[in-house]
Structure formats: C-alpha cells, structure tokens
Design a protein around this motif. Structure first.
Motif, short mmCIF file in Angstrom:
data_model
loop_
_atom_site.label_atom_id
_atom_site.label_comp_id
_atom_site.label_asym_id
_atom_site.label_seq_id
_atom_site.Cartn_x
_atom_site.Cartn_y
_atom_site.Cartn_z
N ILE A 8 0.85 -1.20 0.00
CA ILE A 8 0.00 0.00 0.00
C ILE A 8 0.87 1.25 0.00
O ILE A 8 0.62 2.20 -0.73
CB ILE A 8 -0.97 -0.02 1.20
CG1 ILE A 8 -2.01 -1.13 1.02
CG2 ILE A 8 -1.64 1.34 1.38
CD1 ILE A 8 -2.84 -1.41 2.25
N THR A 12 1.13 4.14 -2.94
CA THR A 12 0.95 5.56 -2.65
C THR A 12 2.10 6.37 -3.23
O THR A 12 1.89 7.38 -3.91
CB THR A 12 0.84 5.80 -1.14
OG1 THR A 12 -0.29 5.07 -0.64
CG2 THR A 12 0.68 7.27 -0.82
N ARG A 57 -7.10 8.59 -7.38
CA ARG A 57 -8.28 7.98 -6.75
C ARG A 57 -8.01 6.52 -6.38
O ARG A 57 -8.33 6.08 -5.28
CB ARG A 57 -9.49 8.05 -7.70
CG ARG A 57 -10.49 9.10 -7.37
CD ARG A 57 -11.81 8.94 -8.11
NE ARG A 57 -11.76 8.17 -9.34
CZ ARG A 57 -11.61 8.66 -10.57
NH1 ARG A 57 -11.49 9.95 -10.74
NH2 ARG A 57 -11.59 7.87 -11.61
N ASP A 58 -7.40 5.78 -7.33
CA ASP A 58 -7.12 4.36 -7.07
C ASP A 58 -6.19 4.17 -5.88
O ASP A 58 -6.27 3.16 -5.18
CB ASP A 58 -6.52 3.70 -8.32
CG ASP A 58 -7.53 3.56 -9.45
OD1 ASP A 58 -8.75 3.72 -9.20
OD2 ASP A 58 -7.09 3.31 -10.59
N SER A 59 -5.30 5.13 -5.67
CA SER A 59 -4.38 5.04 -4.52
C SER A 59 -5.02 5.62 -3.26
O SER A 59 -4.37 5.69 -2.22
CB SER A 59 -3.07 5.76 -4.83
OG SER A 59 -3.32 7.14 -4.99
N GLN A 60 -6.26 6.06 -3.38
CA GLN A 60 -7.04 6.61 -2.28
C GLN A 60 -6.46 7.91 -1.70
O GLN A 60 -6.70 8.25 -0.55
CB GLN A 60 -7.27 5.57 -1.19
CG GLN A 60 -8.05 4.38 -1.70
CD GLN A 60 -8.29 3.32 -0.66
OE1 GLN A 60 -7.55 3.21 0.31
NE2 GLN A 60 -9.34 2.54 -0.85
N ARG A 63 -10.51 11.82 -3.44
CA ARG A 63 -11.91 11.37 -3.51
C ARG A 63 -12.63 12.22 -4.53
O ARG A 63 -12.19 13.33 -4.85
CB ARG A 63 -12.57 11.48 -2.15
CG ARG A 63 -12.57 12.91 -1.64
CD ARG A 63 -13.27 13.08 -0.31
NE ARG A 63 -13.01 14.34 0.30
CZ ARG A 63 -13.32 15.54 -0.20
NH1 ARG A 63 -13.91 15.64 -1.34
NH2 ARG A 63 -13.04 16.65 0.46
N TYR A 73 -13.13 17.04 -7.08
CA TYR A 73 -12.07 16.21 -6.53
C TYR A 73 -11.43 16.94 -5.35
O TYR A 73 -11.26 18.15 -5.38
CB TYR A 73 -11.00 15.92 -7.58
CG TYR A 73 -11.51 15.11 -8.73
CD1 TYR A 73 -11.42 13.73 -8.72
CD2 TYR A 73 -12.12 15.73 -9.83
CE1 TYR A 73 -11.91 12.98 -9.77
CE2 TYR A 73 -12.61 14.98 -10.88
CZ TYR A 73 -12.50 13.61 -10.85
OH TYR A 73 -12.99 12.87 -11.89
N SER A 76 -8.28 12.97 0.06
CA SER A 76 -8.98 12.11 1.01
C SER A 76 -8.55 12.38 2.44
O SER A 76 -9.33 12.23 3.37
CB SER A 76 -8.72 10.63 0.68
OG SER A 76 -9.18 10.34 -0.60
N ASP A 77 -7.29 12.76 2.59
CA ASP A 77 -6.73 13.01 3.91
C ASP A 77 -5.75 14.19 3.79
O ASP A 77 -4.76 14.09 3.08
CB ASP A 77 -5.98 11.76 4.40
CG ASP A 77 -5.48 11.87 5.82
OD1 ASP A 77 -5.20 13.00 6.28
OD2 ASP A 77 -5.33 10.82 6.47
#
Length: 110
Positions: A8, A12, A57-60, A63, A73, A76-77
């Motif tokens: 993960i 990233t 997006r795929d790597s989160q 969002r 867009y 996310s964090d």
C-alpha cells in the motif's frame, strides 16, 4: 510493517511519482476542484487529466463527488500535504548539498 502495508505504501508513493499528479494535489491545497479547472491551469487535455485523477483515486489519495453536473475532486486526507511538504524539505536539502559539493569541486556520491 507487513507485506500488505508495504504494498500500500509503495502504491501511494508510485501515485505521487509524477509531476502532473503532484501539481494536481498542490492545486487541491486551496480546496476541492473540478477537473474542468485543472485543464486550463496545467494546459493539459481532459483525457490526460482524467488518467492522472484515476491514479490518485485508485491510490485513495483523492476522492470524487458530484456537484450538479460537475465532478469535484479533493484530497482524502489532508495529511498528504504534510507528506508533500516533508518531501520538498528533503529535496531542498539534497539540492543544497549537491550545489555545495559541486561549488567546492567535490565529487557527487550516490
């Protein structure tokens, strides 16, 4: 860290390893944006922007959500900005060391 955690983390960093994606994230410091706002600022075509947003997006890292007819867009964090800031500090240090070494006639080491 276990194998999944390392994968993960690698995913990233891979998502962050492109100048366009970094530029998109930098634009998001000011808040959520529509992909239609990215195109004129970066001078890229919509399909190219869509590909980069998909990787983020795929790597989160990013969002998306609908706002009427627009797709918005945002990060996310928000801690991703701290990561980017730390990377900039590290790179500045590397650049300064390299510049000093070259100015002193020294050889660069790997």
């Amino acid at each position: 860290m276990d194998e999944l955690g390392l994968r993960i983390q690698a995913r990233t960093f891979k998502a962050l390893a492109h100048p366009t994606r970094l530029a998109i994230l930098e634009m998001m410091r000011e808040g959520d944006i529509c992909s239609c706002e990215i195109e004129p600022k970066l001078g890229l075509r919509q399909p190219n922007i869509a590909q980069h947003l998909a990787v983020l997006r795929d790597s989160q890292l990013v969002r998306s959500y609908r706002d009427g007819s627009r797709v918005m867009y945002g990060v996310s964090d928000p801690r991703v900005f701290r990561l980017l800031d730390i990377a900039k500090l590290i790179m500045r240090g590397v650049l300064e060391e390299t510049t000093q070494s070259l100015a002193a006639g020294g050889k660069m080491t790997a």
